[in-house]
Design a protein around this motif. Structure first.
Motif, short mmCIF file in Angstrom:
data_model
loop_
_atom_site.label_atom_id
_atom_site.label_comp_id
_atom_site.label_asym_id
_atom_site.label_seq_id
_atom_site.Cartn_x
_atom_site.Cartn_y
_atom_site.Cartn_z
N GLN A 44 -0.39 1.20 8.19
CA GLN A 44 -0.34 2.64 7.94
C GLN A 44 -1.57 3.11 7.17
OE1 GLN A 44 3.25 3.41 5.68
NE2 GLN A 44 4.32 1.76 6.73
N SER A 45 -1.65 4.43 7.04
CA SER A 45 -2.64 5.05 6.16
C SER A 45 -1.92 6.23 5.50
CB SER A 45 -3.83 5.54 6.98
OG SER A 45 -4.86 6.02 6.14
N HIS A 103 -1.34 3.00 -1.29
CA HIS A 103 -2.18 3.05 -0.09
C HIS A 103 -2.70 1.66 0.26
CE1 HIS A 103 -4.98 4.52 2.89
NE2 HIS A 103 -6.01 4.02 2.23
N SER A 112 -14.70 2.15 -3.48
CA SER A 112 -14.23 2.70 -2.22
C SER A 112 -15.38 2.48 -1.24
CB SER A 112 -13.93 4.19 -2.37
OG SER A 112 -13.35 4.70 -1.18
N GLY A 170 -7.22 9.69 -3.99
CA GLY A 170 -8.06 10.47 -3.09
C GLY A 170 -9.40 9.81 -2.81
N LEU A 171 -9.87 9.02 -3.77
CA LEU A 171 -11.15 8.32 -3.60
C LEU A 171 -11.10 7.23 -2.55
CD1 LEU A 171 -12.30 7.81 -7.30
CD2 LEU A 171 -13.50 9.12 -5.56
N VAL A 172 -9.91 6.74 -2.23
CA VAL A 172 -9.83 5.55 -1.36
C VAL A 172 -9.05 5.77 -0.07
CG1 VAL A 172 -10.06 3.97 -3.33
CG2 VAL A 172 -7.77 4.62 -2.53
N ALA A 173 -8.43 6.93 0.09
CA ALA A 173 -7.58 7.15 1.27
C ALA A 173 -8.27 8.08 2.26
CB ALA A 173 -6.24 7.73 0.86
N ALA A 174 -7.91 7.93 3.52
CA ALA A 174 -8.57 8.70 4.58
C ALA A 174 -8.00 10.11 4.69
CB ALA A 174 -8.42 7.97 5.91
N VAL A 201 -8.39 4.19 7.27
CA VAL A 201 -7.84 3.96 5.93
C VAL A 201 -8.83 4.21 4.80
CG1 VAL A 201 -6.14 2.29 6.78
CG2 VAL A 201 -8.36 1.47 5.92
N ALA A 202 -10.08 4.48 5.11
CA ALA A 202 -11.10 4.62 4.06
C ALA A 202 -11.48 6.09 3.88
CB ALA A 202 -12.32 3.79 4.39
N ALA A 203 -11.92 6.42 2.67
CA ALA A 203 -12.23 7.81 2.35
C ALA A 203 -13.62 8.22 2.85
CB ALA A 203 -12.15 8.02 0.84
N HIS A 253 -12.01 -3.10 2.57
CA HIS A 253 -11.73 -1.88 1.81
C HIS A 253 -10.50 -2.07 0.92
CE1 HIS A 253 -11.48 2.32 0.75
NE2 HIS A 253 -10.28 2.43 1.28
#
Lengths: 385, 385
Positions: free
Chosen positions: A31-32, A23, B32, A45-49, B47-49, B23
């Motif tokens: 991208q995301s 990511h 995060s 999962g902690l860092v992605a949208a 892109v961020a959670a 990020h």
């Protein structure tokens, strides 16, 4: 395609540290990533949208997850091959393809295929009974036997070193009773382990990073030295060519890591991984193109990036949770004070003894010096032993 | 602290490309970022959670956003100073502090403070009427006048070059009627623009990257050359020392970018930014520690990272939306085929003419060669002019 940017949507099955670092690379490419996570608060999962939750062995979950993705790829191998075959038949773009991925999922299939193609593999046999195991032991009495789960092993799990016939028979009986498919291999008299990591695109372009030495402890990768110190040029080239040929023969798309045993006489193929791999984490800081960016470029059929290293010597050390409690934040303060040049990659995991929590990378002129710094940095972060 | 990792939670007010790239750096540090986004599908929000939505000029929104953050920092300067003062008084950890940040938010405050401290600034005056503007013009008839909005300008917005008295008076009247606070400056007879970028921690540690040349077009940064070609060593050192002194005097915490005019005789301070800055985007690929990692390290009071460049010459070019429609994805294919060594950073924005969509970085041995490659890469991605 993403409606705002016109750039591709890549789905990753699995939400471990590989998806997390992928990511990070995807962000640069505009991208995301869409992440399929089994558990809440996973590494990626902690860092992605865009995180969806569900089991990777549920066909309906996978089918829904893939909708709208330009391509779906993998953080791990624990996805049922039969589900992937269904998805592929339905037109879902999967890279690596199920036909290729099976050789990273199933050690028996891998050994049979590579052996048939004439690649250097250890003597091996499939084991369906303790008699078969004992017969194989009798064939390789000097070397001894390594028993392996054909599926599902990683980081040293699913591997048993057994030289004693009674112990071997007993272990085989236990594992077969649990339904674990088994193969037996001769123990290779290795001098060290190497890894040749390459990437291949659907167009057929390939790119190889320098061959590295990997140092394992209890079956888990602990250090990587890039390039492998003292490796003869012709052997390094042979290892790269071997990995490229395997990538082509198996029609791998994405990153392929070929773990190798080096013996005084030869190179022997140990394992294959068809995804970014611990042995190439050094490329994030140490190569013009990281394995995570390259994996995305490969599966999207973008032309591949330069693999030149950014320094003569690069060392990576894994940060593995130690026995002493303590604050990772405080340890980071100490590490950054001690070595302002080390690069840190933490995976967002709760520290537990024996768990891979991150890695550190050091670049420099001389491999032993950077190795010492990387090792010291990892020790500072992990706390105890 | 994050309960799972024990690592800090950093909040970023604003969700543009700076927050996006911050990020990306935070992921490596095990964090995060918590992002405050004004709009859906923002550059960082994609892109961020942990993305919260709300206006950055609403005190209640800011107060709620800051809860549970170890530190709050900024993607842009458009946050009301009076709100920040309230939050600081309530004990919210803000870096840079409101007392420092005002000198990046308000050009009049910055000119007054730097002038009083003896830093080299252009002749300037605050402008509360067209008579004051005309009086200033009379003082600098040879140089001509630059009229600037004291607050809110960026990328060439809020800057007017006016040499004609009637035009100046008319513009001043219009802007004052709109409530725009104004200052006037003499036009500096510059040979080029430079930037000295440093970071400073609460502990007082400072670190400086090499001084760069920045190339603007219509007031927007288009290219950065690192290090600044042909810059005399003593002048480079003077620029770094200047930036470090300003960081200390203003008690800046985080990254400080000092934009400079170079004249045959001297360096003159143009603008200050107290956050990661376009002039140091090259550090992501080109320096041991990127400005985004360094900003996080500084505001968290971690010891700072090495700022050594990774190649003798680094060039960055911004990708600015062109007039030709077309697919960014297709352009990426062409770019990667043409130059496998270029590093791409896209910001997730919808392409529109004149909009900063990303940047590219090229490392090499010789500055003109890498500049040509970076420029060609940007042209490939932006499409038309």
């Amino acid at each position: 395609m993403d409606p705002q940017t016109g750039l591709p949507v890549v789905g990753v099955v699995g939400a471990g540290q590989l998806a997390r670092m992928m990511h990070q690379a995807a962000i640069g490419l505009g991208q995301s990533l869409r992440i399929l996570a089994e558990t809440p608060a996973s590494s990626a999962g902690l860092v992605a949208a865009e995180v969806r939750h569900g089991p990777a062995d549920d066909l309906a979950v996978l089918r829904d997850f893939a909708k709208g993705c330009q391509v779906v790829t993998f953080d791990h191998e624990q996805v049922p091959a039969e589900h992937l075959a269904v998805l592929a038949a339905e037109g879902v773009p999967l890279y690596p393809s199920p036909q290729a991925l099976v050789f990273a999922q199933d050690k028996q299939a891998m050994r049979a295929r590579l052996g048939a193609e004439g690649y250097p593999v250890p003597r091996w046999a499939s084991v369906g009974s303790h008699d078969e195991a004992l017969a194989f032991l009798a064939e390789v009495p000097q070397a001894g036997v390594v028993l392996k789960a054909a599926r599902g092993g990683y980081d040293g799990r699913g591997v048993w070193f057994l030289d004693d016939a009674d112990h071997l028979a007993e272990t085989v009986d236990q594992l077969l009773a649990q339904g674990v498919p088994l193969i037996a291999e001769e123990r290779v008299p290795l001098t060290r382990e190497l890894a040749a990591v390459v990437a291949r695109s659907p167009f057929g372009q390939v790119a190889a990073w320098p061959v590295v030495e990997t140092v394992q402890q209890d079956g888990m990768c602990r250090e990587v030295l890039a390039p492998a110190p003292g490796l003869a040029d012709d052997r390094a080239l042979a290892a790269q060519e071997l990995a490229i040929r395997i990538a082509r023969d198996l029609e791998v798309v994405g990153v392929l890591a070929v773990e190798l045993f080096e013996t005084p006489e030869a190179l022997v193929v140990n394992e294959l991984a068809m995804r970014p791999h611990n042995s190439a984490h050094w490329t994030i800081d140490g190569s013009r193109t990281s394995q995570f960016e390259q994996h995305l470029r490969a599966i999207l059929d973008y032309p591949l990036g330069e693999t030149a290293p950014l320094a003569p010597a690069v060392a990576m050390a894994n940060v593995v949770g130690g026995s002493e409690p303590g604050s990772l934040d405080e340890r980071l303060h100490h590490l950054f004070a001690a070595d302002p040049g080390v690069k840190v990659h933490l995976y967002g995991k709760e520290p537990r003894p024996g768990r891979k929590l991150g890695h550190v990378t050091v670049l420099g002129e001389e491999i032993q010096a950077v190795r010492e710094r990387a090792r010291a940095a990892a020790e500072t972060l992990q706390g105890g032993v």
